[in-house]
Design an enzyme around this catalytic site. Structure first.
Site, PDB file in Angstrom:
ATOM      1  N   ARG A  50      -3.278  -5.303  -0.449  1.00 13.33           N
ATOM      2  CA  ARG A  50      -3.189  -3.798  -0.800  1.00 13.33           C
ATOM      3  C   ARG A  50      -4.309  -3.724  -1.698  1.00 13.33           C
ATOM      4  O   ARG A  50      -4.654  -2.332  -1.873  1.00 13.33           O
ATOM      5  CB  ARG A  50      -1.995  -3.706  -1.584  1.00 13.33           C
ATOM      6  CG  ARG A  50      -0.777  -3.633  -0.681  1.00 13.33           C
ATOM      7  CD  ARG A  50       0.347  -3.288  -1.687  1.00 13.33           C
ATOM      8  NE  ARG A  50       1.601  -3.251  -0.935  1.00 13.33           N
ATOM      9  CZ  ARG A  50       2.739  -3.434  -1.607  1.00 13.33           C
ATOM     10  NH1 ARG A  50       2.768  -3.545  -2.774  1.00 13.33           N
ATOM     11  NH2 ARG A  50       3.774  -3.540  -0.999  1.00 13.33           N
TER      12      ARG A  50
ATOM     13  N   VAL B 102       0.915   1.817   6.317  1.00 14.03           N
ATOM     14  CA  VAL B 102       1.050   0.377   6.212  1.00 14.03           C
ATOM     15  C   VAL B 102       1.318  -0.359   4.824  1.00 14.03           C
ATOM     16  O   VAL B 102       1.015   0.399   4.233  1.00 14.03           O
ATOM     17  CB  VAL B 102      -0.096  -0.175   7.055  1.00 14.03           C
ATOM     18  CG1 VAL B 102      -0.017   0.097   8.497  1.00 14.03           C
ATOM     19  CG2 VAL B 102      -1.361   0.364   6.358  1.00 14.03           C
ATOM     20  N   GLU B 103       1.648  -1.612   4.935  1.00 19.49           N
ATOM     21  CA  GLU B 103       1.722  -2.558   3.732  1.00 19.49           C
ATOM     22  C   GLU B 103       2.520  -1.732   2.667  1.00 19.49           C
ATOM     23  O   GLU B 103       2.303  -1.556   1.541  1.00 19.49           O
ATOM     24  CB  GLU B 103       0.396  -2.877   3.324  1.00 19.49           C
ATOM     25  CG  GLU B 103      -0.236  -3.601   4.267  1.00 19.49           C
ATOM     26  CD  GLU B 103      -1.592  -4.274   3.597  1.00 19.49           C
ATOM     27  OE1 GLU B 103      -1.691  -4.521   2.510  1.00 19.49           O
ATOM     28  OE2 GLU B 103      -2.189  -4.813   4.437  1.00 19.49           O
ATOM     29  N   GLY B 104       3.897  -1.025   3.061  1.00 15.48           N
ATOM     30  CA  GLY B 104       4.547  -0.387   2.464  1.00 15.48           C
ATOM     31  C   GLY B 104       4.295   1.150   2.274  1.00 15.48           C
ATOM     32  O   GLY B 104       3.278   1.335   1.577  1.00 15.48           O
TER      33      GLY B 104
END
Ligand code: FAD
Length: 733
Positions: free
Chosen positions: A381, A503-505
């Protein structure tokens, strides 16, 4: 004067000011008692107040001293009662939340939560730098790769990279940037890795995503950190050489944001040959690189009903490697992700058998998958998505400022209109802030920090700012931004911010639930200690520890309240500042003041809402916005500081004269002028070399040949001259 001392109107403000002063200075408890004893003494000796009032005040003072000074009394009257209250209202943490809280570290986020950030610490953090090897990789293979990429063709015709590009990526080590050299990787720093992604993204987001996945969420990083020696030597060299293409499969139809709720199950068993292993069933979707992956990292819940591994039946989330060729594994129809051409699709597994040694880290890591994932995500992130977002912003700023200069309406370049200038200013401001936040975070990562809250902040804020940047850029381009094709450099970037947000949360979740929720517990100087003390099993020790932390917490809250009040009254004028240009003083002071107010409001929220805060998402989101803006503003100051310092260091270095002459021979005058007009006074050559890479590759279709200037590409070294356009100066003679 004596009459004034006799009046009660004099003494109340004196007591209030004394309380404020003591709360601000935070002296020892003994010093506070002495100050109040002296004041009370004067008060008793001078005022006309009745004896009863004076006696009452002394009794109150005496009781306060007794209770606050003697531990057993304090515990009996204050902290034990609060401990009971605390335990009743403590938020319930799921195991995945607890593991997320324990993963990673705190850094500047903790300073901002403290209400009194130590700026010098931030400024002293060495700036993120590229090594010579990384710079050579950027100037060589990455530059070559960029020359091979035609984003319009990738996205609209082939829907894939060309076979030569795939081969080039594998052969030149693009998939092994985070793998150490002993396993055949290039072992780039976080800065190096981000610089490669950023540069590729300035040419093609689809290609950048293709390079990004194996280096971020792909199981290479997990293997490096948790893998057994046998796993590392079997998989890492093949991953580094691109002989294996990895993907990581967590998300499924039932579990997206709530990834801890995956229904995919692996059961420990023996196969017909007696080999101990796992029979696995899974259904995953949206998996990047899934359609072309040869080895899948799969997250599932492990069950051991026959107790072949030990006593526990439900071991929890586990990560394992599954070869794409294993019987039972099926790749579904590829997803078309908003016309971007990177590989993404669903994966299915039906009764897939894998031996136990395919669990990442071996049987002892079974059930520890969530922690492993959260730690791997922390880096991703903070590195890849900020790089993609900043590339989008730099490109948008570059082409939009150029377009605004050459596009004429009402007989004037549109850049002359205030409405357009407003958008351009927002573009430039956002781009600077994004680059600052990205580089500051990379500097922290390269120094070994793993700040989980900051990675959530940069992921959410930079992808959101990329959204705003694209909106501004497209507004300035008008119709020219909408017609897709090779002459529209913005077109392929339009979809990226939505992808980055998801993406990624997803960003809504990251803003509403994660940033402040995790930040308050992890970064607050006392909250986690209080939670740990309150959940201690030894009651006596728990009470003593809780009492100690509680007193420190009270002093901390009072201190922040007093400082927020005083700094508010004085406009933060008396806040000391680090070694930085005086012109920047108000920024440091105001940020410190905001941080103090933020820390105090955090305490008020924690006290009034307690466990309920978890469900009050909108409140949590607004606090997340505050801490995010504090971080981004701090990073902008750090970015400015680093760049200014670099210039000074560069100027004073013994090789300055030589460097300067080499650079000036490479960078043409129009380019330098572009830099100056774009507001980077004095930093011409470095600025040009950073942005020149973009300039050289962009199709500057609106620039007529009479306006074209030719300059040496700053990164292409000696000899290899390439025409590049300097858009801001392009209509000057
Ligand atoms: C291009 C792309 C690539 C991807 N690559 C991978 C990959 O390689 N591997 C992988 O495992 N996954 C991958 N994913 C999946 C990605 O991580 C998920 O899409 C993401 O976690 C969101 O899940 P979802 O789409 O099911 O949305 P949902 O979970 O259904 O969420 C829908 C909305 O509800 C919101 N929401 C949910 N819970 C809350 C809450 N408590 N509070 C507030 N809002 C909430 C979300 O923020 C979102 O706005 C990829 C996705 C995309 C689009």
């Amino acid at each position: 004067m004596f009459q004034l001392l006799q009046s009660g109107f004099f003494w109340w403000p004196v007591f209030i000011l004394a309380a404020l002063g003591l709360a601000t200075a935070r002296p020892s408890r003994f010093a506070c008692f002495v100050v109040f004893a002296v004041l009370l003494g004067f008060f008793s000796a001078t005022t006309h107040a009745s004896g009863a009032i004076k006696a009452l005040l002394w009794v109150f003072y005496g009781l306060s001293v007794l209770v606050l000074w003697f531990g057993p009394l304090r515990r009996a009257f204050i902290s034990n009662r609060l401990l009971k209250f605390y335990r009743a209202s403590m938020p319930e943490l799921s195991s995945t939340e607890r593991e997320a809280l324990e993963a990673g570290t705190t850094w500047w986020d903790a300073e901002l939560f403290s209400g009194n950030p130590r700026w010098q610490q931030l400024l002293d953090l060495p700036a993120a730098r590229l090594s010579a090897e990384e710079q050579a990789f950027l100037d060589g293979p990455v530059e070559q790769l960029c020359g091979m990429l035609d984003d319009d063709r990738i996205c609209n015709v082939d829907k894939d990279l060309t076979p030569e590009t795939w081969r080039f990526l594998k052969e030149r080590g693009f998939f092994g940037m985070m793998i150490t050299k002993d396993y055949g990787g290039t072992a780039f720093s976080n800065m190096g890795h981000a610089a490669v992604i950023l540069k590729i993204a300035s040419r093609s987001i689809s290609a950048a995503l293709t390079v990004m996945i194996p280096n971020s969420v792909g199981p290479g990083k997990l293997l490096l950190k948790y893998g057994t020696e046998a796993q590392k030597s079997q998989w890492l060299p093949r991953l580094a050489r691109g002989e294996e293409i990895p993907c990581f499969a967590l998300t499924g139809p039932e579990a997206g944001s709530d990834a801890g709720a995956i229904p995919d199950i692996g059961v420990v068993c023996r196969d017909e040959k007696g080999v101990l292993g796992i029979r696995l069933n899974f259904e995953k979707r949206y998996i990047s690189m899934g359609p072309v992956a040869t080895v899948l990292g799969v997250a599932f819940k492990l069950e051991d009903p026959e107790h072949l591994l030990g006593e526990r039946t439900h071991l929890g989330i586990t990560l394992a490697l599954v070869p794409a060729t294993a019987p039972g594994v099926k790749t579904g129809t590829r997803h078309d992700q908003l016309h971007m051409a990177f590989m993404n699709g669903p994966l299915f597994g039906k009764d897939v058998f894998i031996p136990m040694d395919m669990v990442i880290g071996g049987p002892e890591m079974a059930g520890k998958g969530w922690r492993m994932l959260v730690e791997a995500l922390t880096d991703g992130r903070a590195i890849s998505l900020p790089a993609l977002s900043t590339a989008t912003a730099k490109l948008a700023t570059r082409v939009t400022s150029a377009y605004a200069r050459v596009r004429r309406q009402f007989k004037l370049p549109i850049s002359q209109f205030e409405g357009i200038r407003e958008s351009l200013a927002r573009l430039a401001g956002n781009t600077y802030a994004m680059d600052g936040a990205r580089l500051t975070t990379l500097a922290a990562l390269d120094q070994g920090h793993k700040p989980a809250v900051i990675s959530a902040i940069v992921k959410y804020n930079l992808t959101e700012r990329a959204r705003q940047v694209m909106q501004d850029a497209m507004d300035v381009h008008g119709g020219a931004a909408l017609a897709l094709g090779p002459r529209n450099p913005l077109g392929p970037y339009h979809s990226f911010p939505q992808l980055g947000a998801t993406v990624e949360g997803h960003n809504i979740l990251t803003r509403n639930l994660i940033t402040f929720g995790q930040g308050a517990i992890r970064c607050h100087p006392y909250l986690l200690q209080e939670l740990q003390a309150a959940s201690g099993t030894d009651e006596k020790a728990a009470r003593r520890e809780f009492d100690k932390v509680l007193m420190a917490h009270l002093a901390f809250t009072l201190n922040n309240k007093a400082r927020a009040f005083l700094h508010g009254l004085t406009g933060a004028t008396f806040i000391s500042m680090p070694t930085a240009p005086v012109a920047l003083k108000p920024y440091y002071q105001q940020l410190t003041r905001m941080s103090t107010a933020f820390a105090f409001v955090t305490d008020v929220l924690l006290l009034t809402l307690r466990g309920e805060l978890k469900r009050r998402e909108r409140l949590s989101a607004r606090m997340a916005d505050v801490i995010s803006q504090l971080y981004i503003a701090s990073a902008a100051l750090k970015h400015y500081h680093d760049r200014a310092t670099n210039r000074v260091t560069w100027c004073w270095s013994p090789g300055y004269a030589r460097t300067a002459s080499t650079r000036s021979s490479r960078v043409s005058i129009p380019c330098s002028r572009t830099c100056r007009t774009a507001g980077s006074p004095g930093a011409c050559a470095p600025w040009c070399s950073r942005w020149g890479g973009l300039t050289a590759r962009l199709p500057m279709r609106w620039t007529t040949s009479s306006r074209r200037r030719s300059c040496v590409h700053p990164r292409n070294g000696t000899g290899s001259r390439r025409a590049c356009t300097c858009p801001q100066t392009s209509n000057r003679k």
